[in-house]
Write an enzyme that holds these catalytic residues in place. Sequence first.
Site, short mmCIF file in Angstrom:
data_model
loop_
_atom_site.label_atom_id
_atom_site.label_comp_id
_atom_site.label_asym_id
_atom_site.label_seq_id
_atom_site.Cartn_x
_atom_site.Cartn_y
_atom_site.Cartn_z
N CYS A 469 27.42 38.03 34.75
CA CYS A 469 27.18 38.99 33.68
C CYS A 469 26.99 40.38 34.26
O CYS A 469 26.53 40.53 35.39
CB CYS A 469 25.94 38.62 32.88
SG CYS A 469 26.03 37.01 32.08
N HIS A 648 35.59 34.52 44.82
CA HIS A 648 34.92 33.97 43.65
C HIS A 648 34.89 32.44 43.67
O HIS A 648 34.50 31.82 42.68
CB HIS A 648 35.58 34.47 42.37
CG HIS A 648 35.27 35.91 42.09
ND1 HIS A 648 33.98 36.38 42.00
CD2 HIS A 648 36.07 36.99 41.90
CE1 HIS A 648 34.01 37.69 41.76
NE2 HIS A 648 35.26 38.07 41.70
#
Length: 712
Positions: A469, A648
């Site tokens: 986020c 990632h």
Amino acid sequence: MGPKRELKFALESFWDKKSNAEDLQKVAADLKSSIWKQMADAGIKYIPSNTFSYYDQVLDATAMLGAVPPRYGWNGGEIGFDTYFSMARGNASVPAMEMTKWFDTNYHFIVPELGPDVKFSYASHKAVDEYTEAKAVLISELKAAGASWIQFDEPTLVLDLEAHQLQAFSAAYADLESTLSGLNILIETYFADLTSDAYKTLLELKGATAYGFDLVRGTRTIDLIKSNFPKEKFLFAGVVDGRNIWANDLASSLSTLQALETVVGKENLVVSTSCSLLHTAVDLVNETKLDDEIKSWLAFAAQNVVEVNALAKALAGQKDEAFFASNAAAQSSRKSSPRVTNEAVQKAASALKGSVHRRATNVSARLDAQQKKLNLPILPTTTIGSFPQTLELRRVRREFKANKISEDDYIKAIKEEIKKVVDLQEELDIDFLVHGEPERNDMVEYFGEQLSGFAFTVNGWVQSYGSRCVKPPIIYGDVSRPKPMTVFWSSTAQSMTKRPMKGMLTGPVTILNWSFVRNDQPRFETCYQIALAIKDEVEDLEKAGINVIQIDEAALREGLPLRKSEHAFYLKWAVHSFRITNVGVKDTTQIHTHMCYSNFNDIIHSIIDMDADVITIENSRSDEKLLSVFREGVKYGAGIGPGVYDIHSPRIPSTEEIADRINKMLAVLESNILWVNPDCGLKTRKYAEVKPALNSMVAAAKLLRTQLASAQ
């Protein structure tokens, strides 16, 4: 994600094996139930289900259709968490699926891998399960509403589609027509206007009951509606902005709705948000530190729902006069507030428009001058900027912000962290170092906190991808830099090593695109203001002896308008903004930039026009698509570092794998301009993953150096 990122923490606990699947599912069920009840309590008539996702909604659709790439070893049946999260994040043995930006947002989706060999099957019952779940929570409301609507999101219709693409769209829905018989079908579009051809195609669908349009970013669609809208169809009018945080101008929206009502009829007009509320913050009630004036100008997702209901009631003749009066007062306050305007900043930004701001010497000559000063090896290695942010590091920053530790103790702790990162890079024998950014919470918020014209939230989180986020700052006024922002930390880091240390800045276009931006002036004007602030910082870094300065423009591509007719204007001011930041530096000062997780091939000439000395760019997660542009003959004369491994994913690449990737790059790029680096920053990874991955990267670069030397 939840108002306080409850899903993020549940996901990361599950991935770390600190909790089980049932724990994760319980958090998810509570979040979904809470949101459905909140919408029902606010008076929303059409409550959507299947809007929740454990990672990504496009990945959910891929799983529902059983389109699992063979490398994940799925053998049919219901797709479980193991397969689902392997597709999203990779695992120890196979890489993740490609990830890229969703249209022109900072939301990343998992790209399906489709082809003639894919065997589709009904492999995930999530959509039905979530509908059943919603029905149990809201049984009376759903019964009253009929529970007979299905929404299909088709934002692709706002792009410049060719005739054969529109024909394929029509054919797909024609195939579905008999299946959808007896249901109310809503086709939802968003993020831009429709072309007249796309609008005509949409209206010709036989099975559609309703059409949804973004009337915030697609205001010209209103003219299409007024010229032609079928009498018996419903219009879902997206007049409440789902992508920004400014309170709706209720009087203006009501006027728009009343005009549309004369076209489509009172019974067929539904008030809606412009798009999903995925892209905005959750609830303003959780913001206890915003001052009252700025807070009165804002509306987060929970407030957007209230605005939708207030407009619907007003349209039905039940206008809440007090609510509308309060809204009008806030609109007036924002327009007249002295904190919004700085005449000196406006004048300086306005003066930029007549110049191109390009460095006087061409990039080839600059690279020669920099090589003499920096003495780079062939295939120089570097990282993108950030290093892992440990729990201890986050605790230090949190306690300093809460005044629980002194400034001296904070500086000491951050210096120790920088020294650890510098020592690690020297131990790994990386050529160009970074300080790891331990003092930074976020690459945009950190700078916004030190610039005028910005406000900040405590819980204004927005999902970027998976559990990740971001908390976009709010640009409410004119932007300037009161004092240096990074010079102390960069100078401190450079004093710890003889190797070049990169000064790390976020570029003006990325700060703009990753913020909630004021909507009372053109975006390019705000961007020029930010560019001037970053220019001051670049020049101060150079004066402090920092010879390499990276100005990240990770979000330049995602800001590209969806319609081709608007590309040239955006790219002109975006590239100009970047050049403004570094136009005044010496030839021997090397300017880097970084971009990631977008499709760059169609803007490669604008990237070249940025005139950076070196660009590092995400490449491995997107399966090296970037390299195709160089195979097609595009000449790139500056330094370039296509990423050699995906940061990632927890997966650790081998030396051989990275060497193979570098060899593919050497097939299309000259060895004297090629850099070796990861795809992106290392902030979200753990040191146990970072150390071996970087070790493989450096070893691969050295192996290729030896091979290149022996071949000469």
